[in-house]
Structure formats: C-alpha cells, structure tokens
Design a protein around this motif. Structure first.
Motif, PDB file in Angstrom:
ATOM      1  N   GLY A 140     -38.045  49.720 -94.724  1.00 42.74           N
ATOM      2  CA  GLY A 140     -38.934  49.186 -95.669  1.00 42.74           C
ATOM      3  C   GLY A 140     -40.199  49.729 -95.444  1.00 42.74           C
ATOM      4  N   LEU A 141     -40.459  50.797 -95.098  1.00 40.71           N
ATOM      5  CA  LEU A 141     -42.080  51.207 -94.765  1.00 40.71           C
ATOM      6  C   LEU A 141     -42.355  52.279 -95.939  1.00 40.71           C
ATOM      7  CD1 LEU A 141     -41.940  51.885 -91.008  1.00 40.71           C
ATOM      8  CD2 LEU A 141     -43.592  50.316 -92.239  1.00 40.71           C
ATOM      9  N   PRO A 142     -43.520  52.044 -96.539  1.00 43.88           N
ATOM     10  CA  PRO A 142     -43.907  53.390 -97.457  1.00 43.88           C
ATOM     11  C   PRO A 142     -44.003  54.578 -96.697  1.00 43.88           C
ATOM     12  CG  PRO A 142     -45.252  51.254 -97.702  1.00 43.88           C
ATOM     13  CD  PRO A 142     -44.271  51.061 -96.596  1.00 43.88           C
ATOM     14  N   VAL A 143     -43.858  55.426 -97.159  1.00 47.16           N
ATOM     15  CA  VAL A 143     -43.842  57.100 -96.581  1.00 47.16           C
ATOM     16  C   VAL A 143     -44.581  58.050 -97.570  1.00 47.16           C
ATOM     17  CG1 VAL A 143     -41.357  57.341 -97.416  1.00 47.16           C
ATOM     18  CG2 VAL A 143     -42.270  58.493 -95.421  1.00 47.16           C
ATOM     19  N   LEU A 144     -45.169  58.860 -96.655  1.00 44.92           N
ATOM     20  CA  LEU A 144     -45.773  60.056 -97.506  1.00 44.92           C
ATOM     21  C   LEU A 144     -45.295  61.147 -96.629  1.00 44.92           C
ATOM     22  CD1 LEU A 144     -47.995  61.677 -99.173  1.00 44.92           C
ATOM     23  CD2 LEU A 144     -49.517  61.268 -97.211  1.00 44.92           C
ATOM     24  N   VAL A 145     -44.412  62.084 -97.572  1.00 47.12           N
ATOM     25  CA  VAL A 145     -43.941  62.955 -96.923  1.00 47.12           C
ATOM     26  C   VAL A 145     -44.251  64.285 -97.368  1.00 47.12           C
ATOM     27  CG1 VAL A 145     -42.055  63.042 -98.803  1.00 47.12           C
ATOM     28  CG2 VAL A 145     -41.490  63.952 -96.468  1.00 47.12           C
ATOM     29  N   GLU A 146     -44.540  65.272 -96.520  1.00 50.31           N
ATOM     30  CA  GLU A 146     -45.112  66.495 -96.887  1.00 50.31           C
ATOM     31  C   GLU A 146     -44.132  67.263 -97.691  1.00 50.31           C
ATOM     32  OE1 GLU A 146     -47.609  68.690 -96.848  1.00 50.31           O
ATOM     33  OE2 GLU A 146     -48.881  66.907 -96.034  1.00 50.31           O
ATOM     34  N   LYS A 147     -44.949  68.103 -98.395  1.00 51.27           N
ATOM     35  CA  LYS A 147     -43.959  68.999 -99.327  1.00 51.27           C
ATOM     36  C   LYS A 147     -43.535  70.030 -98.426  1.00 51.27           C
ATOM     37  CE  LYS A 147     -46.891  72.200 -98.314  1.00 51.27           C
ATOM     38  NZ  LYS A 147     -46.434  73.202 -97.707  1.00 51.27           N
ATOM     39  N   PRO A 148     -42.314  70.463 -99.066  1.00 49.99           N
ATOM     40  CA  PRO A 148     -41.512  70.049-100.218  1.00 49.99           C
ATOM     41  C   PRO A 148     -40.873  68.657 -99.861  1.00 49.99           C
ATOM     42  CG  PRO A 148     -40.119  71.559 -98.906  1.00 49.99           C
ATOM     43  CD  PRO A 148     -41.416  71.552 -98.357  1.00 49.99           C
ATOM     44  N   LEU A 149     -40.757  67.864-101.067  1.00 51.16           N
ATOM     45  CA  LEU A 149     -40.031  66.669-100.908  1.00 51.16           C
ATOM     46  C   LEU A 149     -38.824  66.893 -99.886  1.00 51.16           C
ATOM     47  CD1 LEU A 149     -39.428  63.507-101.450  1.00 51.16           C
ATOM     48  CD2 LEU A 149     -38.290  64.373-103.497  1.00 51.16           C
ATOM     49  N   ALA A 150     -37.791  67.873-100.093  1.00 51.84           N
ATOM     50  CA  ALA A 150     -36.599  68.145 -99.456  1.00 51.84           C
ATOM     51  C   ALA A 150     -36.236  69.465 -99.613  1.00 51.84           C
ATOM     52  CB  ALA A 150     -35.558  67.137 -99.873  1.00 51.84           C
ATOM     53  N   GLY A 151     -35.397  69.878 -98.812  1.00 51.62           N
ATOM     54  CA  GLY A 151     -35.048  71.249 -98.874  1.00 51.62           C
ATOM     55  C   GLY A 151     -34.001  71.865 -99.848  1.00 51.62           C
ATOM     56  N   THR A 152     -33.142  70.476-100.267  1.00 54.62           N
ATOM     57  CA  THR A 152     -32.205  70.647-101.408  1.00 54.62           C
ATOM     58  C   THR A 152     -32.612  69.607-102.554  1.00 54.62           C
ATOM     59  OG1 THR A 152     -30.604  69.165-100.666  1.00 54.62           O
ATOM     60  CG2 THR A 152     -30.494  71.451 -99.696  1.00 54.62           C
ATOM     61  N   VAL A 153     -31.978  69.799-103.845  1.00 57.59           N
ATOM     62  CA  VAL A 153     -32.119  68.963-104.904  1.00 57.59           C
ATOM     63  C   VAL A 153     -31.365  67.813-104.587  1.00 57.59           C
ATOM     64  CG1 VAL A 153     -31.660  68.565-107.564  1.00 57.59           C
ATOM     65  CG2 VAL A 153     -32.763  70.702-106.592  1.00 57.59           C
ATOM     66  N   ILE A 210     -37.436  54.430 -95.426  1.00 60.26           N
ATOM     67  CA  ILE A 210     -37.291  53.630 -96.533  1.00 60.26           C
ATOM     68  C   ILE A 210     -36.217  52.459 -96.040  1.00 60.26           C
ATOM     69  CG2 ILE A 210     -36.021  53.668 -98.840  1.00 60.26           C
ATOM     70  CD1 ILE A 210     -36.970  56.630 -99.273  1.00 60.26           C
ATOM     71  N   ASP A 211     -35.272  52.859 -95.217  1.00 63.55           N
ATOM     72  CA  ASP A 211     -34.202  51.910 -94.827  1.00 63.55           C
ATOM     73  C   ASP A 211     -35.007  50.748 -94.067  1.00 63.55           C
ATOM     74  OD1 ASP A 211     -32.251  53.079 -96.035  1.00 63.55           O
ATOM     75  OD2 ASP A 211     -31.464  53.953 -94.211  1.00 63.55           O
ATOM     76  N   MET A 262     -33.260  60.687-101.796  1.00 62.12           N
ATOM     77  CA  MET A 262     -34.522  60.062-101.293  1.00 62.12           C
ATOM     78  C   MET A 262     -35.200  59.157-102.540  1.00 62.12           C
ATOM     79  SD  MET A 262     -35.894  63.411 -99.168  1.00 62.12           S
ATOM     80  CE  MET A 262     -37.330  63.090 -98.887  1.00 62.12           C
ATOM     81  N   VAL A 263     -35.389  59.968-103.432  1.00 63.21           N
ATOM     82  CA  VAL A 263     -35.867  59.325-104.845  1.00 63.21           C
ATOM     83  C   VAL A 263     -35.024  57.925-105.197  1.00 63.21           C
ATOM     84  CG1 VAL A 263     -36.430  59.513-107.085  1.00 63.21           C
ATOM     85  CG2 VAL A 263     -36.945  61.380-105.616  1.00 63.21           C
ATOM     86  N   LYS A 264     -33.554  58.165-105.100  1.00 64.91           N
ATOM     87  CA  LYS A 264     -32.993  56.883-105.594  1.00 64.91           C
ATOM     88  C   LYS A 264     -33.080  55.868-104.430  1.00 64.91           C
ATOM     89  CE  LYS A 264     -29.720  59.454-108.531  1.00 64.91           C
ATOM     90  NZ  LYS A 264     -28.517  59.925-108.701  1.00 64.91           N
ATOM     91  N   ALA A 265     -33.017  56.387-103.288  1.00 65.97           N
ATOM     92  CA  ALA A 265     -33.199  55.161-102.220  1.00 65.97           C
ATOM     93  C   ALA A 265     -34.523  54.566-102.276  1.00 65.97           C
ATOM     94  CB  ALA A 265     -33.008  55.786-100.803  1.00 65.97           C
ATOM     95  N   ALA A 266     -35.698  55.102-102.647  1.00 71.54           N
ATOM     96  CA  ALA A 266     -36.805  54.533-102.685  1.00 71.54           C
ATOM     97  C   ALA A 266     -36.959  53.607-103.979  1.00 71.54           C
ATOM     98  CB  ALA A 266     -37.915  55.535-102.899  1.00 71.54           C
ATOM     99  N   GLU A 267     -36.402  53.895-104.848  1.00 74.04           N
ATOM    100  CA  GLU A 267     -36.420  53.267-106.017  1.00 74.04           C
ATOM    101  C   GLU A 267     -35.358  52.008-106.055  1.00 74.04           C
ATOM    102  OE1 GLU A 267     -34.956  55.937-109.264  1.00 74.04           O
ATOM    103  OE2 GLU A 267     -37.086  56.829-109.527  1.00 74.04           O
ATOM    104  N   ALA A 268     -34.290  52.171-105.348  1.00 76.90           N
ATOM    105  CA  ALA A 268     -33.370  50.890-105.103  1.00 76.90           C
ATOM    106  C   ALA A 268     -34.078  49.835-104.439  1.00 76.90           C
ATOM    107  CB  ALA A 268     -32.180  51.409-104.630  1.00 76.90           C
ATOM    108  N   LEU A 269     -34.726  50.200-103.458  1.00 74.11           N
ATOM    109  CA  LEU A 269     -35.349  49.423-102.634  1.00 74.11           C
ATOM    110  C   LEU A 269     -36.956  49.033-102.886  1.00 74.11           C
ATOM    111  CD1 LEU A 269     -34.000  50.487 -99.199  1.00 74.11           C
ATOM    112  CD2 LEU A 269     -33.124  48.540-100.571  1.00 74.11           C
ATOM    113  N   GLY A 270     -37.409  49.559-103.974  1.00 76.87           N
ATOM    114  CA  GLY A 270     -38.892  49.342-104.284  1.00 76.87           C
ATOM    115  C   GLY A 270     -39.919  49.817-103.155  1.00 76.87           C
TER     116      GLY A 270
END
Length: 335
Positions: free
Chosen positions: A78-91, A75-76, A97-105
């Motif tokens: 600027g690359l689109p990313v497809l991450v395997e599930k689970p999105l992350a190990g913790t909430v 994300i830093d 991750m979600v906030k970083a992607a949204e902040a940078l579009g």
C-alpha cells in the motif's frame, strides 16, 4: 513530516538522498543497499520489508531487473512508489506493475525527472499553443563518452542495461511528452567498439501520431558535446558544453532544447527571408528536487503523478520496438 525511503544508494540513489535532504517537510526515512553503512550518517535499514514499515513512500533506485519485483512488493504494502527508469526490463513486467497499482489505487511514478524542469513545462506550453505551426520533424542527439570505469559494474554491460534503457529512454519519454506518441520505428545498432552484449551506438527513425517524422542518434562510445546530460546543466557532475541536443521543427518555426531558443520569420516560411532567434526566458530548478517535492504532494493526496506508470510503460514499449527493429531490419509498428 513526510518520510521517504530509498532503496539503492548508487549514482542516482545518492542524488535522491541529496534531494530529500534539501526540502523542508520531507525526511529520509531509511536507506537500503547491499553496501550499507558506507556512510555512517545515513539511516541504514537492513531490508526493504523493514523500510516499508517506517516510511510513507519508497524510491527504487536499483538495477533494472529488480524494478518489477520490488515495485510490486511496495504496491502490495500500500505504499506509493517512485521507480527509476526504465519502469521495467520487459513490457510484460511493466504491464503487471501498472495493473497492480491501478487495481489497488496506489500511486506509481516513474523517474523521468526531466519532465519536472521548468524549461520543459515552457516548451510544452509553446508546442501546445502551436507556436511552431504544425510539427514536421524532430531530432534528438545523445552522445555520452562513458569512461571504462563506468563499466566496472558488470550489470551495465549485460542485456537490458545498455544506453537504450539507461539513457535514451529519457529522450524517448521527453520527446513523446512534447510531440505526442510514437507509432512506428526503424533502427540499426552496433557494439563494434567494446563488443559487449549490449548496444553502444543506435540510430533510430520515428513516426509520430501527428505524422511528424523524427530521428534519434545515440552512442555511449562517441566523444561529443550533444546530450541532455552535457547541455542542460541540471547535474553538476557533468560539464556544461553550451550546446543543444533536441531540435523540433514546424511549418512556422523551430525550437532547440535545452537552451529554449525559438526560431521564427516574419511572413514566413521563406528560405530567402532572415530568421530571428529568441531565447525564451524561464526559471531554473533542479528537476530531481522538483520530482521529490512532487512525490511528497502525491503521497499526501494533493497531486496526481506527473509521470505515471502508464507513461513509463509507453517508453519501455518504444525501446523494445527499437531493439526489435534493429534485430529484424524491419520497421515495427506500436499498437
């Protein structure tokens, strides 16, 4: 030509590599893995930093604890990313991750690939049209008889790598996609067979926003034919059992999946009247291939992610709630 890189060439990474090679207009831009050079025909790259400089998007198929740091790195950059599930190990990691992607579009997609299957689109359309009436009950079964060889990779027996995060999270995401958000869970879990750190059998009770109630039965220590992997026929590595693993019931009908059989009555409901079963026709397509094609469309700006980071985070929250409920013996409400 869209160039997609893959980080992690294990079981699922190899399937992503195969899927990329099957689609025209998409090229495998490089592969990063500690076991690099195992296949001399693949374009191996030394590290993710080098890979990011030569691709248009990245697929992360790495152990769960690496999802957050490597996703944030992409994300830093600027690359689109497809991450395997689970999105992350913790909430908390998933939220970052979600906030970083949204902040940078930057597009952040999660590898809940079953949603890309045509049969799921058809099931979703039936449920949206209220073909079953009002939903009342949902059941999902996930029995996966895993061999001892599966656990030679030690991380698969450690915390955060049990069948809840590796397997059932797919079912949780798919049932929420079809039936709406889950707002309350109760659960019990056991590791009585292997005695590993992680669960091997879990039974869950669910309440959906609609008021419908559901249950999930998970075990990777039970030999049986009822799981998506063994019933959908999407992955040739698994033998087809000809069974179903999801049952969705409403006031005017029922639907089983993945066979897409719809049960109805004329003038029902009436338990004395005969029921008819109809196999809903649908095209077939490998959802992993469809997911890669969709990722390329997102990279080009021609589509919005079908499974967003927020969707992946929602599923992670439910899995954590199930773990919490199993530990405490109490129901857990999801905000």
């Amino acid at each position: 030509m869209i160039r997609i890189g893959v980080v992690g060439a294990g079981l699922i990474g190899a399937q992503h590599i195969r899927a990329i090679s099957s689609i025209s207009g998409i090229e495998l831009g490089g592969v990063v893995d500690p076991m690099r050079n195992a296949d001399p025909d693949l374009p191996w790259v030394a590290d993710i930093e080098t890979l990011m400089g030569q691709v248009d998007g990245v697929i992360l198929a790495v152990p769960n604890d690496l999802h957050a740091p490597l996703t944030l790195k992409c994300i830093d950059a600027g690359l689109p990313v497809l991450v395997e599930k689970p999105l992350a190990g913790t909430v908390e990691d998933g939220d970052r991750m979600v906030k970083a992607a949204e902040a940078l579009g930057i597009p952040l997609l999660v590898g809940h690939h079953r949603r890309h299957a045509p049969r799921i689109a058809k099931a979703k359309a039936l449920l949206t049209a209220e073909a079953l009436g009002r939903l009342t009950t949902i059941h999902g079964q996930c029995w996966l008889p895993k061999p001892a060889s599966y656990f030679k990779a030690k991380w698969r027996s450690g915390q955060g790598a049990g069948p809840l995060f590796i397997n059932l999270i797919h079912d949780v995401d798919l049932l929420m996609h079809l039936c709406g958000p889950i707002v309350r869970v109760q659960a019990m879990e056991s590791n009585a067979v292997r005695g590993a750190e992680v669960e091997e059998t879990v039974v869950v009770s669910l309440r959906f926003t609609s008021g419908a109630l559901g249950s999930l039965n998970l075990s990777d220590a039970a030999l049986g034919p009822w799981s998506w992997e063994l019933t959908a026929g999407e992955n040739p590595a698994y033998p087809m059992t000809g069974q179903s693993c999801y049952w969705i019931g409403g006031t005017h009908g029922a639907l089983s999946l993945p066979d897409l059989t719809q049960w109805r009555q004329e003038g029902g409901p009436d338990w004395w009247a005969p029921m008819s079963a109809t196999r809903v026709p649908v095209d077939t397509m490998d959802p992993l291939v469809a997911q890669i094609a969709h990722f390329a469309e997102v990279i080009q700006g021609n589509a919005q992610p079908l499974v967003t980071g927020a969707d992946g985070l929602r599923a992670v929250k439910v899995i954590h709630a199930i773990k919490q409920a199993a530990r405490s013996g109490r129901a857990v409400d999801l905000q």
